[in-house]
Motif scaffolding. Structure first.
Motif, short mmCIF file in Angstrom:
data_model
loop_
_atom_site.label_atom_id
_atom_site.label_comp_id
_atom_site.label_asym_id
_atom_site.label_seq_id
_atom_site.Cartn_x
_atom_site.Cartn_y
_atom_site.Cartn_z
N GLY A 46 47.86 40.07 62.22
CA GLY A 46 48.45 41.18 61.49
C GLY A 46 49.84 40.63 61.00
N GLY A 51 54.73 41.44 58.39
CA GLY A 51 53.67 42.10 58.74
C GLY A 51 52.74 42.86 57.98
N VAL A 52 51.57 43.22 58.25
CA VAL A 52 50.76 43.65 57.18
C VAL A 52 51.07 45.16 56.76
N GLU A 53 51.84 45.63 57.67
CA GLU A 53 52.20 47.17 57.61
C GLU A 53 53.33 47.12 56.61
N GLN A 54 53.92 46.03 56.31
CA GLN A 54 54.86 46.05 54.96
C GLN A 54 54.48 45.89 53.71
N LYS A 110 52.15 46.53 50.31
CA LYS A 110 51.82 47.65 49.70
C LYS A 110 50.61 47.19 48.65
#
Length: 414
Positions: free
Chosen positions: A392, A404-407, A409
Motif C-alpha cells: 500500500g 500511500g496509494v490512497e493519496q 490520483k
C-alpha cells in the motif's frame, strides 16, 4: 510499430548537417575556375595588346628592328609559359577537389543504403561522421597537426578540408602577430577582390586602415609622406562608405601615440584588441566566402542531440529535480531516467531549447503523486517491491518520498 518508426532513418534530416561536406569542394572548384580564368584573361590581354601595338607600329611605317621583334616574341612566349605553369597547378587542384567530392558523395550514398539505425553498418557510418565532426572542430580551433593525425588515423582525409583551414589559420595567426600583409594578399589574389566586393565585405578596407594606424604609430621610423600617400590611395576613396574611420584617420595625424589616452576614440584605435577583432573579421569573411557555417558542426550536432532529449523538468526550479537527486535516490537511478539530468550533461544542456515533439509518449495508467509528479502504475509498483516498502506504499523514483496509494490520483490524458 512505434519502435520501428522511431528507428527508421530520415535521410533528408541526416543530410542537413552534411551540407558543407559537399558544398565546400564545389565552392573551391568555382573559386579555382575563376582564378584560372582571371590568369588567362590577364596574360591573354597582355599578349593581344603587345601584338596589336607591334602591328600598328609596322603599319605606320615604323617597323621595329629584328632584335627588338625577337625580344618581344620571347617575352610573350615566356608569359605564355608562365600561364601554362599556372594552369597546370589549377588543373592539379581541380583533380584533387574532384577526388574529395567523389569520396564525399560515396560516403553520403552509403547512408541511403541504410534504412534503420539498428543496421550494424549504421554504427560504422556514424563513427565516420563523428570523426569528421571532431576533425572539423580541431581545424576550427587551430589544432591543425592534431586534426591531420586524427584524419590519417581514421582514414577520413578526403572527407575533411585540412588545407583550407590550414591556410586560414596561418593567415589568422599572422594577423594576431601584428601583420596584415598575408591577409591582404588573400583579399587581392585572383578575383577574390571582386567576390568580396559583391559581398559588401569591409575586410580589405579594415586591413588597410590597420596598416595606416601602424604607419602613424611608428611615424618616427617611416617617411613623412608615407601616411599621406597610403591614406590617399587606400582610405580616402571610401570616405563616403566609411566616414567615421576616414575622419579618425585624419585625426590620427594630429594625435601622437603618447597623447591618445586623452581621447577615448583614439585610445580604442591604438588598443591591441583591434588585432583580435581583425582576426575574427577575417575568419568570418573567409567562412562566408566559402559558404562555411560560422560555428563548428560538432556544436550543431551536440546542441541538436541535447535539445531532442531535453524537457522542462530537466532544469526545473524544484530542489530535487535536475542532476542532484536526494539522498534517498541513487545517482545511477537518476541518470538512467534521463540523460539530460545526468551530472555530465545537465549543465551543458542548460541553454539549448526544449525538444519539440509532435507526438507524445506517456506511460499507461499514469498516477499523480501529491508532489505533482506522475509515473506509470506498473513502474511505481515495481520500484516499491525493489525498495522493500510495505504493502500500500509507493515511492517517488526521483525524490525518494513515500506515499500511500490512497493519496494517488489517476491521470487522464485529453
Amino acid at each position: 510499430m512505434g519502435d520501428h518508426e522511431s528507428s527508421k532513418i530520415d535521410h533528408e534530416n541526416h543530410l542537413l548537417l552534411d551540407q558543407p561536406l559537399l558544398q565546400l569542394p564545389i565552392e573551391l572548384l568555382r573559386k579555382n575556375l575563376r582564378s584560372a580564368r582571371f590568369e588567362v584573361e590577364k596574360d591573354g590581354s597582355y599578349v593581344k595588346e603587345t601584338l596589336k601595338k607591334t602591328a600598328n607600329d609596322s603599319a605606320r611605317g615604323d617597323p621595329i628592328s629584328q632584335p627588338d621583334a625577337v625580344k618581344t616574341l620571347d617575352l610573350m612566349i615566356a608569359r605564355m609559359r608562365g600561364v601554362k605553369r599556372k594552369l597546370t597547378a589549377f588543373s592539379e587542384e581541380e583533380n584533387r577537389l574532384h577526388r574529395h567530392e567523389e569520396a564525399r558523395v560515396k560516403h553520403l550514398a552509403e547512408l541511403y543504403s541504410l534504412y534503420s539505425v539498428d543496421d550494424h553498418k549504421y554504427e560504422g557510418w556514424s563513427r565516420t561522421r563523428l570523426d569528421r565532426l571532431l576533425t572539423d572542430y580541431l581545424l576550427r580551433q587551430g589544432y591543425i597537426d592534431s586534426a591531420r593525425a586524427l584524419a590519417q588515423e581514421r582514414g577520413v582525409e578526403l572527407l575533411v578540408d585540412i588545407d583550407t583551414f590550414d591556410q586560414m589559420n596561418k593567415i589568422r595567426q599572422c594577423i594576431l602577430n601584428g601583420s596584415v600583409q598575408e591577409a591582404l594578399a588573400w583579399c587581392t589574389a585572383g578575383d577574390t577582390k571582386k567576390e568580396l566586393r559583391k559581398m559588401d565585405s569591409n575586410l580589405e578596407f579594415m586591413l588597410r586602415y590597420q596598416q595606416y594606424i601602424e604607419i602613424v604609430r611608428n611615424r618616427s621610423q617611416t617617411r613623412p609622406d608615407e601616411a599621406f600617400s597610403h591614406a590617399r590611395k587606400h582610405l580616402f576613396p571610401y570616405r563616403d562608405t566609411y566616414p567615421t574611420e576616414v575622419m579618425h584617420a585624419c585625426g590620427l595625424l594630429a594625435m601622437p601615440p603618447e597623447y591618445v589616452d586623452r581621447v577615448p576614440a583614439y585610445r580604442e584605435i591604438y588598443a591591441p584588441a583591434r588585432w583580435q577583432k581583425l582576426a575574427d573579421l577575417f575568419t568570418e569573411t573567409h567562412n562566408s566566402l566559402l559558404s562555411l557555417p560560422s560555428i563548428p558542426l560538432l556544436h550543431i550536432a551536440l546542441s541538436s542531440g541535447l535539445s531532442a532529449l531535453k524537457t522542462p523538468a530537466c532544469h526545473s526550479i524544484h530542489p530535487n529535480s535536475a542532476a542532484a537527486p536526494s539522498h534517498h535516490t541513487s545517482l545511477s537511478l537518476a541518470t538512467s531516467v534521463c540523460p539530460i539530468c545526468s551530472t555530465e550533461l545537465n549543465e551543458l544542456a542548460r541553454n539549448v531549447p526544449h525538444a519539440l515533439h509532435s507526438k507524445s509518449h506517456v506511460e499507461p495508467d499514469l498516477l499523480l503523486l501529491p508532489n505533482g509528479r506522475a509515473y506509470g502504475k506498473a513502474r511505481l509498483e515495481d520500484y516499491a517491491k525493489k525498495a522493500g516498502l510495505l504493502e500500500g506504499k509507493v515511492k517517488d523514483l526521483r525524490t525518494g518520498e513515500v506515499f500511500g496509494v490512497e493519496q494517488l490520483k489517476k491521470v487522464f490524458i485529453s
